[in-house]
Design an enzyme around this catalytic site. Structure first.
Site, PDB file in Angstrom:
ATOM      1  N   CYS A   1       0.816  -1.217   0.000  1.00  0.00           N
ATOM      2  CA  CYS A   1       0.000   0.000   0.000  1.00  0.00           C
ATOM      3  C   CYS A   1       0.848   1.265   0.000  1.00  0.00           C
ATOM      4  O   CYS A   1       0.322   2.372  -0.135  1.00  0.00           O
ATOM      5  CB  CYS A   1      -0.940  -0.007   1.200  1.00  0.00           C
ATOM      6  SG  CYS A   1      -1.984  -1.458   1.223  1.00  0.00           S
TER       7      CYS A   1
ATOM      8  N   HIS B   1      -3.300   6.879   2.223  1.00  0.00           N
ATOM      9  CA  HIS B   1      -3.745   5.568   1.749  1.00  0.00           C
ATOM     10  C   HIS B   1      -5.101   5.266   2.397  1.00  0.00           C
ATOM     11  O   HIS B   1      -5.260   5.390   3.618  1.00  0.00           O
ATOM     12  CB  HIS B   1      -2.702   4.510   2.125  1.00  0.00           C
ATOM     13  CG  HIS B   1      -3.197   3.121   1.968  1.00  0.00           C
ATOM     14  ND1 HIS B   1      -3.839   2.686   0.826  1.00  0.00           N
ATOM     15  CD2 HIS B   1      -3.179   2.051   2.817  1.00  0.00           C
ATOM     16  CE1 HIS B   1      -4.185   1.420   0.980  1.00  0.00           C
ATOM     17  NE2 HIS B   1      -3.803   1.017   2.179  1.00  0.00           N
TER      18      HIS B   1
ATOM     19  N   ASN C   1     -10.105  -0.514   0.514  1.00  0.00           N
ATOM     20  CA  ASN C   1      -8.644  -0.389   0.433  1.00  0.00           C
ATOM     21  C   ASN C   1      -8.176  -1.013  -0.883  1.00  0.00           C
ATOM     22  O   ASN C   1      -8.222  -2.229  -1.049  1.00  0.00           O
ATOM     23  CB  ASN C   1      -8.042  -1.123   1.639  1.00  0.00           C
ATOM     24  CG  ASN C   1      -6.528  -1.157   1.636  1.00  0.00           C
ATOM     25  OD1 ASN C   1      -5.891  -0.888   0.627  1.00  0.00           O
ATOM     26  ND2 ASN C   1      -5.948  -1.500   2.771  1.00  0.00           N
TER      27      ASN C   1
END
Ligand code: ACO
Length: 333
Positions: free
Chosen positions: A116, A257, A287
């Protein structure tokens, strides 16, 4: 080291997401969960899920083409393509396939893996090629299809992830808009979040054994990753701000993020950044790993929220463990 007075401008953005939408109510029919639990613990409502016919290369190429068009360039202006991903179609890399799909015939292309944090690590990597004078136009794509690697029986992880791709074009410029950055890794905590190779021993001869296998589904210690993010992200943003010689009050947009709304809120609060300056679209996408920052950036640019000259603090964090921050000004004006 910067060379020849070269700086970077981030000249255009693009994104692409699959059409299939998986809602919290859909998930409550798959595992023991509820819209109420997922919404209140994460802020996520829906996520986009790639079908078995959609490839990472297709998603990445669509996002890349949109970014090239937004930058006012043609595909053959691109010198380098960096594809930040942890879910390559091919372990040898997917970037060259994207290069072909886009028709960026002049571009070298490679994959970069930092989970990520991939987009922020990629932004800093791409900038170095411009600072040295090696390349002038670089397409950076963050793309992931984590749904391929989710255990759909594990309610602690399957509710979190979605698929997508986002991209930016970095261009050589007289003035440097990457104002400061900081990157970090801590492999001692690697076991907290994995998409790990799973080996089957395969004896070849009496004294030589090899292994054959695949990858096991994502495993995550959610509480530890949560604690790590809330502790480390404000610190690394502060470090990048210090290098940029800026105070947190100078940030127009906090672009984290998109892992969990509670993480976004906690980081903003620790930095004393008001919620109106925090960009959040995770209700719609969950996500999306390396794609989450550039998808949110692209949406905010296209909706007119982020304007040329705005100062953005972006921070990625995740498996590795890895985390990083970049302070940059949007646009080339
Ligand atoms: N529905 C209902 N109940 C659930 C669910 C669910 N989907 N998932 C867990 N629970 C239960 C647990 O079993 C537990 O029950 P118990 O108290 O009876 O044992 C209870 O809810 C609380 O569980 P926690 O894990 O403590 O829940 P928490 O509030 O920590 O939220 C979450 C979990 C959302 C995963 C959170 O820890 C988190 O967001 N962590 C960070 C994840 C992250 O940011 N990852 C980023 C990197 S991703 C990458 O790099 C690829």
């Amino acid at each position: 080291m910067k060379n020849l007075g070269l700086g970077i401008a981030i000249a255009g953005s693009g994104s692409a997401t699959p059409t299939q939408v998986l809602s919290n109510d859909d998930l409550s029919r798959i595992v023991d969960t509820s819209d109420e639990w997922i919404s209140s613990r994460t802020g996520i409502k829906n996520r986009r899920i790639a079908s078995n016919e959609e490839s990472l290369a297709d998603l990445a190429a669509r996002a890349g083409q949109n970014a090239i068009a937004a930058a006012g360039l043609a595909a053959d202006d691109i010198d380098l393509i960096i594809l930040a991903t942890s879910t390559s179609d091919d372990l040898f890399g997917t970037a060259a396939r994207v290069q072909h799909l886009i028709g960026a015939t002049q571009a070298a292309a490679f994959d970069l893996t930092a989970a990520c944090s991939g987009f922020v690590f990629g932004l800093v990597t791409a900038s170095q090629f411009i600072y040295t004078g090696a390349y002038r136009n670089i397409l950076l794509i963050g793309a992931d299809i984590l749904s391929r690697w989710v255990d759909w029986n594990d309610r602690a992880t399957c509710i979190l992830f979605g698929d997508g791709a986002g991209a930016v074009v970095l261009q050589a410029s007289d003035r440097d808009r990457l104002l400061g950055f900081a990157l970090s890794s801590d492999g001692s905590q690697n076991q907290e979040l994995n998409l790990a190779y799973q080996a089957q021993p395969n004896p070849l001869t009496d004294n030589i054994t090899t292994s054959t296998g695949g990858y096991q589904a994502i495993t995550m210690n959610g509480r530890e990753v949560y604690r790590f993010a809330v502790a480390k992200v404000p610190d690394i943003i502060s470090k990048a701000l210090f290098r940029a010689n800026l105070e947190a009050s100078a940030i127009d947009w906090l672009l984290l993020h998109q892992a969990n709304q509670r993480i976004l809120d906690a980081v903003a609060s620790r930095l004393d950044i008001p919620s109106e300056k925090t960009i959040s679209n995770l209700a719609n996408y969950g996500n999306t790993s390396a794609a989450s920052i550039p998808i949110a950036l692209d949406e905010a640019v296209r909706s007119g929220k982020i304007k040329p000259g705005d100062t953005i603090a972006a921070s990625g964090f995740g498996a590795g463990l890895t985390w990083g921050a970049a302070i940059f000004q949007w646009g080339k004006e």
